[in-house]
Design a protein around this motif. Structure first.
Motif, PDB file in Angstrom:
ATOM      1  N   ILE A 130       0.847  -1.178   0.000  1.00 10.25           N
ATOM      2  CA  ILE A 130       0.000   0.000   0.000  1.00 10.25           C
ATOM      3  C   ILE A 130       0.889   1.237   0.000  1.00 10.25           C
ATOM      4  O   ILE A 130       1.757   1.371   0.865  1.00 10.25           O
ATOM      5  CB  ILE A 130      -0.891   0.033   1.257  1.00 10.25           C
ATOM      6  N   PRO A 131       0.710   2.156  -0.935  1.00 10.04           N
ATOM      7  CA  PRO A 131       1.506   3.390  -0.905  1.00 10.04           C
ATOM      8  C   PRO A 131       1.315   4.123   0.417  1.00 10.04           C
ATOM      9  O   PRO A 131       0.186   4.297   0.887  1.00 10.04           O
ATOM     10  CB  PRO A 131       0.949   4.195  -2.080  1.00 10.04           C
ATOM     11  N   LEU A 132       2.408   4.546   1.009  1.00 15.92           N
ATOM     12  CA  LEU A 132       2.365   5.228   2.300  1.00 15.92           C
ATOM     13  C   LEU A 132       1.453   6.443   2.252  1.00 15.92           C
ATOM     14  O   LEU A 132       0.699   6.717   3.202  1.00 15.92           O
ATOM     15  CB  LEU A 132       3.794   5.643   2.687  1.00 15.92           C
ATOM     16  N   GLU A 133       1.484   7.163   1.139  1.00 16.10           N
ATOM     17  CA  GLU A 133       0.701   8.399   0.998  1.00 16.10           C
ATOM     18  C   GLU A 133      -0.809   8.141   0.970  1.00 16.10           C
ATOM     19  O   GLU A 133      -1.598   9.067   1.149  1.00 16.10           O
ATOM     20  CB  GLU A 133       1.102   9.126  -0.290  1.00 16.10           C
ATOM     21  N   ASP A 134      -1.210   6.881   0.749  1.00 14.94           N
ATOM     22  CA  ASP A 134      -2.639   6.550   0.698  1.00 14.94           C
ATOM     23  C   ASP A 134      -3.256   6.344   2.068  1.00 14.94           C
ATOM     24  O   ASP A 134      -4.485   6.325   2.195  1.00 14.94           O
ATOM     25  CB  ASP A 134      -2.863   5.281  -0.135  1.00 14.94           C
ATOM     26  N   ILE A 135      -2.432   6.166   3.101  1.00 12.02           N
ATOM     27  CA  ILE A 135      -2.995   5.775   4.399  1.00 12.02           C
ATOM     28  C   ILE A 135      -2.693   6.746   5.534  1.00 12.02           C
ATOM     29  O   ILE A 135      -3.304   6.656   6.605  1.00 12.02           O
ATOM     30  CB  ILE A 135      -2.539   4.354   4.793  1.00 12.02           C
ATOM     31  N   ILE A 136      -1.737   7.658   5.333  1.00 10.65           N
ATOM     32  CA  ILE A 136      -1.492   8.698   6.329  1.00 10.65           C
ATOM     33  C   ILE A 136      -1.356  10.031   5.604  1.00 10.65           C
ATOM     34  O   ILE A 136      -1.200  10.082   4.384  1.00 10.65           O
ATOM     35  CB  ILE A 136      -0.238   8.421   7.192  1.00 10.65           C
ATOM     36  N   SER A 137      -1.425  11.122   6.358  1.00  9.28           N
ATOM     37  CA  SER A 137      -1.395  12.454   5.751  1.00  9.28           C
ATOM     38  C   SER A 137      -0.024  12.767   5.156  1.00  9.28           C
ATOM     39  O   SER A 137       1.005  12.191   5.546  1.00  9.28           O
ATOM     40  CB  SER A 137      -1.749  13.511   6.794  1.00  9.28           C
ATOM     41  N   ASP A 138      -0.005  13.702   4.217  1.00 12.45           N
ATOM     42  CA  ASP A 138       1.261  14.130   3.605  1.00 12.45           C
ATOM     43  C   ASP A 138       2.223  14.686   4.652  1.00 12.45           C
ATOM     44  O   ASP A 138       3.434  14.474   4.574  1.00 12.45           O
ATOM     45  CB  ASP A 138       0.998  15.184   2.530  1.00 12.45           C
ATOM     46  N   ASP A 139       1.663  15.416   5.630  1.00 11.57           N
ATOM     47  CA  ASP A 139       2.510  15.983   6.689  1.00 11.57           C
ATOM     48  C   ASP A 139       3.203  14.883   7.492  1.00 11.57           C
ATOM     49  O   ASP A 139       4.386  15.000   7.832  1.00 11.57           O
ATOM     50  CB  ASP A 139       1.675  16.865   7.626  1.00 11.57           C
ATOM     51  N   HIS A 140       2.460  13.824   7.800  1.00 15.19           N
ATOM     52  CA  HIS A 140       3.043  12.728   8.568  1.00 15.19           C
ATOM     53  C   HIS A 140       4.081  11.977   7.745  1.00 15.19           C
ATOM     54  O   HIS A 140       5.103  11.532   8.283  1.00 15.19           O
ATOM     55  CB  HIS A 140       1.955  11.780   9.064  1.00 15.19           C
ATOM     56  N   VAL A 141       3.838  11.827   6.442  1.00 18.32           N
ATOM     57  CA  VAL A 141       4.830  11.198   5.577  1.00 18.32           C
ATOM     58  C   VAL A 141       6.128  11.998   5.619  1.00 18.32           C
ATOM     59  O   VAL A 141       7.225  11.439   5.795  1.00 18.32           O
ATOM     60  CB  VAL A 141       4.323  11.091   4.121  1.00 18.32           C
ATOM     61  N   LYS A 142       6.033  13.313   5.465  1.00 17.86           N
ATOM     62  CA  LYS A 142       7.213  14.170   5.471  1.00 17.86           C
ATOM     63  C   LYS A 142       7.946  14.094   6.809  1.00 17.86           C
ATOM     64  O   LYS A 142       9.179  14.046   6.865  1.00 17.86           O
ATOM     65  CB  LYS A 142       6.810  15.610   5.170  1.00 17.86           C
ATOM     66  N   GLN A 143       7.180  14.105   7.897  1.00 20.08           N
ATOM     67  CA  GLN A 143       7.801  14.033   9.222  1.00 20.08           C
ATOM     68  C   GLN A 143       8.549  12.724   9.411  1.00 20.08           C
ATOM     69  O   GLN A 143       9.667  12.701   9.941  1.00 20.08           O
ATOM     70  CB  GLN A 143       6.727  14.169  10.303  1.00 20.08           C
ATOM     71  N   LEU A 144       7.942  11.613   8.995  1.00 18.83           N
ATOM     72  CA  LEU A 144       8.575  10.309   9.177  1.00 18.83           C
ATOM     73  C   LEU A 144       9.884  10.202   8.405  1.00 18.83           C
ATOM     74  O   LEU A 144      10.868   9.659   8.900  1.00 18.83           O
ATOM     75  CB  LEU A 144       7.613   9.195   8.753  1.00 18.83           C
ATOM     76  N   TYR A 145       9.911  10.729   7.195  1.00 14.82           N
ATOM     77  CA  TYR A 145      11.133  10.669   6.399  1.00 14.82           C
ATOM     78  C   TYR A 145      12.172  11.672   6.896  1.00 14.82           C
ATOM     79  O   TYR A 145      13.382  11.451   6.741  1.00 14.82           O
ATOM     80  CB  TYR A 145      10.828  10.920   4.925  1.00 14.82           C
ATOM     81  N   ALA A 146      11.714  12.763   7.510  1.00 15.21           N
ATOM     82  CA  ALA A 146      12.644  13.795   7.978  1.00 15.21           C
ATOM     83  C   ALA A 146      13.275  13.440   9.313  1.00 15.21           C
ATOM     84  O   ALA A 146      14.421  13.804   9.584  1.00 15.21           O
ATOM     85  CB  ALA A 146      11.921  15.141   8.085  1.00 15.21           C
ATOM     86  N   LEU A 147      12.532  12.722  10.151  1.00 22.92           N
ATOM     87  CA  LEU A 147      13.028  12.408  11.484  1.00 22.92           C
ATOM     88  C   LEU A 147      14.113  11.351  11.419  1.00 22.92           C
ATOM     89  O   LEU A 147      13.988  10.354  10.711  1.00 22.92           O
ATOM     90  CB  LEU A 147      11.882  11.913  12.378  1.00 22.92           C
ATOM     91  N   GLU A 148      15.160  11.561  12.184  1.00 24.65           N
ATOM     92  CA  GLU A 148      16.278  10.618  12.185  1.00 24.65           C
ATOM     93  C   GLU A 148      15.832   9.234  12.613  1.00 24.65           C
ATOM     94  O   GLU A 148      16.255   8.221  12.059  1.00 24.65           O
ATOM     95  CB  GLU A 148      17.375  11.140  13.125  1.00 24.65           C
TER      96      GLU A 148
END
Length: 266
Positions: free
Chosen positions: A21-39
């Protein structure tokens, strides 16, 4: 017992679909960005009084299960965590999910309740690491409490219920029920306390007043892990913040345990 079914942990997973399942389909764009940005790739929310899920992925029957548990429990403490696990390079794919052998290995690792024995979490009150479960193991039932080995399956089973005895250095020696359900999109575990949880001599959480969910969703190049603990506690002055912090640190310990399992199971 291998045909019938906690950990743990917390702690529901979606590694059993034919396609990821594409990550962007199940959580918000903001949360996707935060998850990839956080160490460390994780987001956490702690709420009191009238909490409502803020991080809940929209995958499979996960949302319905969490909403149903919330409505039944009416919790006054809610702790949520989103964690992003990046797959090893050789297993990354935008479309295809894991093969059956990989799914089965991960599944059997996830229900190895005994391996929770000895895991540690950070104790905010002590300012140091502390043992979470002094003992963790499968039992046949809450009545007879006969110890059983962790089940090992040769194919992914139908929905299961397991019972576990887990000795927690904070809340004592207790019995938990673990239900595991999976669909095309998600597999998730629901943990419920069978016995009441006490802090020393203070009874804080009555039987059935703790529901924890651990969900794992295959997103192709990554695996999204969602954990939520919903607690209805007695109104004891000064304990809500302590319990909230304790469950957030425990959630992190379970996710670290699961992360290690993923690394060893792929």
């Amino acid at each position: 017992m291998r045909k019938g079914f906690f950990i743990l942990l917390v702690l529901h997973f979606s590694v059993f679909s034919a396609f990821s399942i594409p990550l962007e389909d199940i959580i918000s764009d903001d949360h996707v960005k935060q998850l990839y940005a956080l160490e460390r790739g994780r987001i956490m929310e702690i709420q009191f009084k009238n909490p409502a899920p803020l991080l809940l992925p929209d995958a499979g029957g996960l949302r319905q299960a969490v909403t149903a548990a919330q409505g039944k429990l009416n919790p006054n403490i809610m702790v949520e965590t989103l964690y992003l696990y990046l797959k090893p390079e050789k297993l990354r794919s935008d479309a295809a999910a894991w093969d059956e052998e990989q799914k089965l290995n991960v599944f059997n690792h996830l229900i190895s309740i005994s391996s929770l024995t000895g895991i540690e979490y950070y104790s905010s009150s002590r300012g140091s690491m502390r043992t979470f479960y002094e003992f963790s193991g499968i039992i046949d039932s809450p009545q007879t409490k006969k110890p059983l080995a962790d089940p090992v399956f040769t194919q992914i089973p139908a929905p299961l219920t397991l019972y576990a005895r887990q000795k927690d250095l904070t809340f004592g020696d207790n019995i938990y029920k673990y239900d595991v359900t999976y669909s095309r999109d998600v597999i998730f575990f629901i943990q419920e306390n069978v016995t009441a949880l006490s802090y020393g001599i203070i009874p804080l959480i009555r039987s059935g007043n703790l529901h924890s969910v651990l969900a794992v969703i295959d997103c192709g190049n990554s695996i999204l892990i969602y954990a939520i603990s919903m607690v209805k506690t007695l109104s004891v002055s000064g304990f809500h913040d302590r319990i909230g912090n304790s469950f957030s640190n425990r959630a992190e310990a379970v996710i670290n345990w699961f992360n290690n399992k993923l690394q060893n199971g792929l």
